[in-house]
Design a protein around this motif. Structure first.
Motif, PDB file in Angstrom:
ATOM      1  N   UNK A  63       0.824  -1.218   0.000  1.00  0.00           N
ATOM      2  CA  UNK A  63       0.000   0.000   0.000  1.00  0.00           C
ATOM      3  C   UNK A  63       0.858   1.269   0.000  1.00  0.00           C
ATOM      4  N   UNK A  64       2.120   1.118  -0.411  1.00  0.00           N
ATOM      5  CA  UNK A  64       3.012   2.281  -0.497  1.00  0.00           C
ATOM      6  C   UNK A  64       2.733   3.013  -1.821  1.00  0.00           C
ATOM      7  N   UNK A  65       2.079   4.180  -1.770  1.00  0.00           N
ATOM      8  CA  UNK A  65       1.643   4.851  -3.006  1.00  0.00           C
ATOM      9  C   UNK A  65       2.805   5.166  -3.954  1.00  0.00           C
ATOM     10  N   UNK A  66       3.970   5.525  -3.382  1.00  0.00           N
ATOM     11  CA  UNK A  66       5.106   5.866  -4.243  1.00  0.00           C
ATOM     12  C   UNK A  66       5.606   4.621  -4.977  1.00  0.00           C
ATOM     13  N   UNK A  67       5.643   3.492  -4.259  1.00  0.00           N
ATOM     14  CA  UNK A  67       6.105   2.243  -4.875  1.00  0.00           C
ATOM     15  C   UNK A  67       5.122   1.800  -5.954  1.00  0.00           C
ATOM     16  N   UNK A  68       3.837   1.953  -5.692  1.00  0.00           N
ATOM     17  CA  UNK A  68       2.813   1.578  -6.677  1.00  0.00           C
ATOM     18  C   UNK A  68       2.941   2.442  -7.928  1.00  0.00           C
ATOM     19  N   UNK A  69       3.264   3.705  -7.707  1.00  0.00           N
ATOM     20  CA  UNK A  69       3.445   4.621  -8.825  1.00  0.00           C
ATOM     21  C   UNK A  69       4.647   4.210  -9.673  1.00  0.00           C
ATOM     22  N   UNK A  70       5.729   3.821  -8.982  1.00  0.00           N
ATOM     23  CA  UNK A  70       6.924   3.366  -9.708  1.00  0.00           C
ATOM     24  C   UNK A  70       6.615   2.123 -10.532  1.00  0.00           C
ATOM     25  N   UNK A  71       5.874   1.205  -9.906  1.00  0.00           N
ATOM     26  CA  UNK A  71       5.501  -0.027 -10.609  1.00  0.00           C
ATOM     27  C   UNK A  71       4.680   0.322 -11.849  1.00  0.00           C
ATOM     28  N   UNK A  72       3.683   1.180 -11.655  1.00  0.00           N
ATOM     29  CA  UNK A  72       2.794   1.541 -12.770  1.00  0.00           C
ATOM     30  C   UNK A  72       3.574   2.192 -13.912  1.00  0.00           C
ATOM     31  N   UNK A  73       4.616   2.943 -13.556  1.00  0.00           N
ATOM     32  CA  UNK A  73       5.399   3.636 -14.587  1.00  0.00           C
ATOM     33  C   UNK A  73       6.246   2.651 -15.391  1.00  0.00           C
ATOM     34  N   UNK A  74       6.574   1.500 -14.777  1.00  0.00           N
ATOM     35  CA  UNK A  74       7.504   0.570 -15.424  1.00  0.00           C
ATOM     36  C   UNK A  74       6.857  -0.526 -16.245  1.00  0.00           C
ATOM     37  N   UNK A  75       5.593  -0.842 -15.957  1.00  0.00           N
ATOM     38  CA  UNK A  75       5.006  -2.039 -16.580  1.00  0.00           C
ATOM     39  C   UNK A  75       3.819  -1.693 -17.481  1.00  0.00           C
ATOM     40  N   UNK A  76       3.433  -2.677 -18.298  1.00  0.00           N
ATOM     41  CA  UNK A  76       2.301  -2.478 -19.218  1.00  0.00           C
ATOM     42  C   UNK A  76       1.002  -3.017 -18.652  1.00  0.00           C
ATOM     43  N   UNK A  77       1.122  -3.915 -17.674  1.00  0.00           N
ATOM     44  CA  UNK A  77      -0.046  -4.645 -17.206  1.00  0.00           C
ATOM     45  C   UNK A  77       0.285  -5.229 -15.835  1.00  0.00           C
ATOM     46  N   UNK A  78      -0.708  -5.323 -14.967  1.00  0.00           N
ATOM     47  CA  UNK A  78      -0.448  -5.832 -13.618  1.00  0.00           C
ATOM     48  C   UNK A  78      -1.297  -7.069 -13.334  1.00  0.00           C
ATOM     49  N   UNK A  79      -0.679  -8.038 -12.662  1.00  0.00           N
ATOM     50  CA  UNK A  79      -1.420  -9.189 -12.158  1.00  0.00           C
ATOM     51  C   UNK A  79      -0.915  -9.461 -10.741  1.00  0.00           C
ATOM     52  N   UNK A  80      -1.399 -10.523 -10.107  1.00  0.00           N
ATOM     53  CA  UNK A  80      -0.914 -10.769  -8.755  1.00  0.00           C
ATOM     54  C   UNK A  80      -0.828 -12.242  -8.468  1.00  0.00           C
ATOM     55  N   UNK A  81      -0.065 -12.546  -7.454  1.00  0.00           N
ATOM     56  CA  UNK A  81       0.129 -13.954  -7.102  1.00  0.00           C
ATOM     57  C   UNK A  81      -0.549 -14.271  -5.784  1.00  0.00           C
ATOM     58  N   UNK A  82      -1.174 -13.309  -5.146  1.00  0.00           N
ATOM     59  CA  UNK A  82      -1.969 -13.624  -3.971  1.00  0.00           C
ATOM     60  C   UNK A  82      -3.083 -12.605  -3.812  1.00  0.00           C
ATOM     61  N   UNK A  83      -4.151 -13.020  -3.108  1.00  0.00           N
ATOM     62  CA  UNK A  83      -5.376 -12.239  -3.158  1.00  0.00           C
ATOM     63  C   UNK A  83      -5.502 -11.236  -2.029  1.00  0.00           C
ATOM     64  N   UNK A  84      -4.548 -11.235  -1.113  1.00  0.00           N
ATOM     65  CA  UNK A  84      -4.692 -10.354   0.044  1.00  0.00           C
ATOM     66  C   UNK A  84      -4.073  -8.969  -0.151  1.00  0.00           C
ATOM     67  N   UNK A  85      -3.967  -8.575  -1.404  1.00  0.00           N
ATOM     68  CA  UNK A  85      -3.467  -7.237  -1.720  1.00  0.00           C
ATOM     69  C   UNK A  85      -4.535  -6.214  -1.311  1.00  0.00           C
TER      70      UNK A  85
END
Ligand SMILES: Nc1ncnc2c1ncn2[C@@H]1O[C@H](COP(=O)(O)OP(=O)(O)O)[C@@H](O)[C@H]1O
Ligand SMILES: [Mg+2]
Length: 358
Positions: free
Chosen positions: A49-71
Motif C-alpha cells: 500500500x506504499x503509493x510511491x512504490x505503486x506509482x513506480x511499478x505503474x510507470x515501469x510495466x504495461x499490465x499488472x497481475x498478482x500472485x496472492x489475493x490479500x493485496x
C-alpha cells in the motif's frame, strides 16, 4: 512487454519462468527482502500500500497481475487507474473474502457447505446452533494453508475458538465428511476464450496441500467445468481461476476460489500441453490460450519445511524437482516434485516410492 506482479513468492517466480520464452519481462512488488521471485525479476521492495512504490511499478510495466489475493483493495484501485489489472479488482474483492465468494457460489446455483456469518461471541453461539457441530470457524480474509481456522466439536469452548482466530470477522461452516477434495484450474482470456484443466484430486495435511493428482476422465469434470464457467462469466474474469471443491457422492460443494495460479495446478508444468502459468499470461495478454490437455499421468508432491536429497529424488525416473530458493522453515512450502508416468498404476507406484524418500 513488461508484467507487474503484486507478490514475489514462488507463484511469481513460476510466472516469470513461464513468461520469458514469450519475451516477457517482470517487475514484482513485494515487501520481503528475500522474495524468491527476486532473482528472476526486478524487485521493488515496498509495502503493497506504499503509493510511491505503486506509482513506480505503474510507470515501469504495461499490465499488472498478482500472485496472492490479500493485496489491499486501494493498491489495486490505484494501479487500475492507469493500466490494466487482471484479474479485475472486483474478482479479487470477491475471492479474498469468504463471505463474498460463498454468496457468489450460492447466487450462481453452486452448492457449498452450510455457513453462517460470525462477528462476535454471540453470533458464533447462534451460528453453532444453526449449523450444528462439528464445524469450522474461518476468518473471512487472509487465511491460507489452514491458517485462521479452528475446528469446533461438541464440548469445545466457543470463546477459545473465537480468541484463537483473533476475534476477526469470520464464517462458521459445517465440517464436511467429503469423499475427496478436488479442484479445477480454469482460465479465461480478455477475449472471453475459456479453457479448463482436468480436475486434480488434492490431499491436505494440517490444512496444507501435500499431494495433487491429475484425474483422467473423472465423472465430476463436466459439473466442475460448468460451475467454473458460471463464475468466470459472471465476473467477466480474466486469467487463471482455481476453485476447490469437496466431493460428496455426485455433488461438488465449492469450498473456496483463488483468483490466481494455484498450488493444485503446479502439475501442469510437466503434465499438461500448456502450464497454468503460461495460460495465465496468455489470458491476461489476450493471446490465444494453449491446450490444457494432460500429457501422461501426473502427480505433484509439495516439499514442506525440509529440503529433500536432490540426487535421490532425481534418481527416480520421470521425476522433476522444483525448488523455490526459499529457506526451509517448519510448515513452509519450499518446492514441489512432479511425477509423470504412462499409466495410473505406474504413477501410484512412483508416488509410494517417493513418499518414502521425503
Ligand atoms: N468445511 C470443511 N469441511 C471439511 N474440511 C474442511 C472444511 N474447511 C476446510 N477443510 C479442510 O481444510 C483445508 C483448508 O481449508 P480452506 O478453506 O481451503 O482454507 P485455505 O486453503 O485458505 O487455508 C481444506 O482443503 C480441507 O482439507
Ligand atoms: Mg484452500
Amino acid at each position: 512487454m513488461k508484467i507487474g506482479v503484486l507478490g514475489g513468492g514462488q507463484l511469481a517466480r513460476m510466472l516469470a519462468l513461464a513468461g520469458y520464452p514469450l519475451g516477457l519481462d517482470f517487475v514484482v512488488l513485494e515487501p520481503a527482502a528475500d522474495a524468491c521471485a527476486a532473482p528472476l525479476t526486478r524487485h521493488i521492495q515496498a509495502a503493497y500500500d506504499d503509493p510511491a512504490a505503486l506509482q513506480r511499478l505503474a510507470a515501469e510495466v504495461d499490465l499488472v497481475t498478482y500472485e496472492f489475493e490479500s493485496v489491499p483493495a486501494a493498491a489495486v484501485q490505484q494501479l487500475g487507474a492507469s493500466l490494466p489489472v487482471f484479474p479485475r479488482a472486483d474478482s479479487l474483492a470477491t475471492a479474498r473474502d469468504r463471505r463474498h465468494e460463498k454468496n457468489l457460489f450460492r447466487e450462481l446455483g453452486i452448492e457449498t457447505a452450510p455457513f453462517a456469518l460470525v462477528h462476535d461471541l454471540q453470533t458464533l453461539q447462534q451460528a453453532a446452533e444453526q449449523i450444528g457441530l462439528p464445524a469450522v470457524l474461518k476468518t473471512r480474509t487472509l487465511g491460507y494453508d489452514g491458517k485462521g481456522q479452528q475446528v469446533l466439536r461438541n464440548g469445545d469452548s466457543l470463546q477459545d475458538a473465537w480468541d484463537a482466530i483473533g476475534q476477526a470477522p469470520a464464517i462458521l461452516e459445517g465440517l464436511i465428511e467429503f469423499d475427496r477434495e478436488v479442484s479445477i484450474i480454469a482460465v479465461r482470456s480478455v477475449s472471453g476464450e475459456m479453457a479448463f484443466y482436468p480436475l486434480a484430486e488434492n490431499v491436505h495435511e494440517q490444512g496444507i496441500l501435500r499431494l495433487s493428482t491429475c484425474l483422467h476422465g473423472d465423472s465430476h469434470q463436466a459439473l466442475a467445468e460448468d460451475y467454473a464457467k458460471r463464475v468466470l462469466e459472471r465476473l467477466d474474469y480474466v486469467g487463471v481461476l482455481a476453485i476447490e471443491f469437496f466431493q460428496l457422492g455426485s455433488h461438488l460443494l465449492a469450498n473456496e476460489m483463488a483468483p490466481r495460479v494455484h498450488n493444485s495446478g503446479h502439475w501442469t508444468i510437466e503434465g499438461a500441453e500448456t502450464s497454468q502459468f503460461e495460460n495465465h499470461l496468455r489470458g491476461i495478454l489476450g493471446l490465444p490460450l494453449g491446450s490444457t490437455a494432460p500429457v501422461g499421468h501426473t502427480a505433484m508432491i509439495n516439499l514442506i519445511g525440509e529440503l529433500p536429497h536432490a540426487p535421490a529424488i532425481l534418481g527416480i525416473e520421470n521425476t522433476h524437482l522444483h525448488l523455490y530458493g526459499k529457506a526451509p522453515r517448519v510448515g513452509r512450502k519450499i518446492g514441489h516434485i512432479t511425477l509423470r508416468e504412462n499409466t495410473e498404476q505406474a504413477l501410484q507406484e512412483r508416488i509410494s516410492q517417493l513418499k518414502n524418500l521425503i
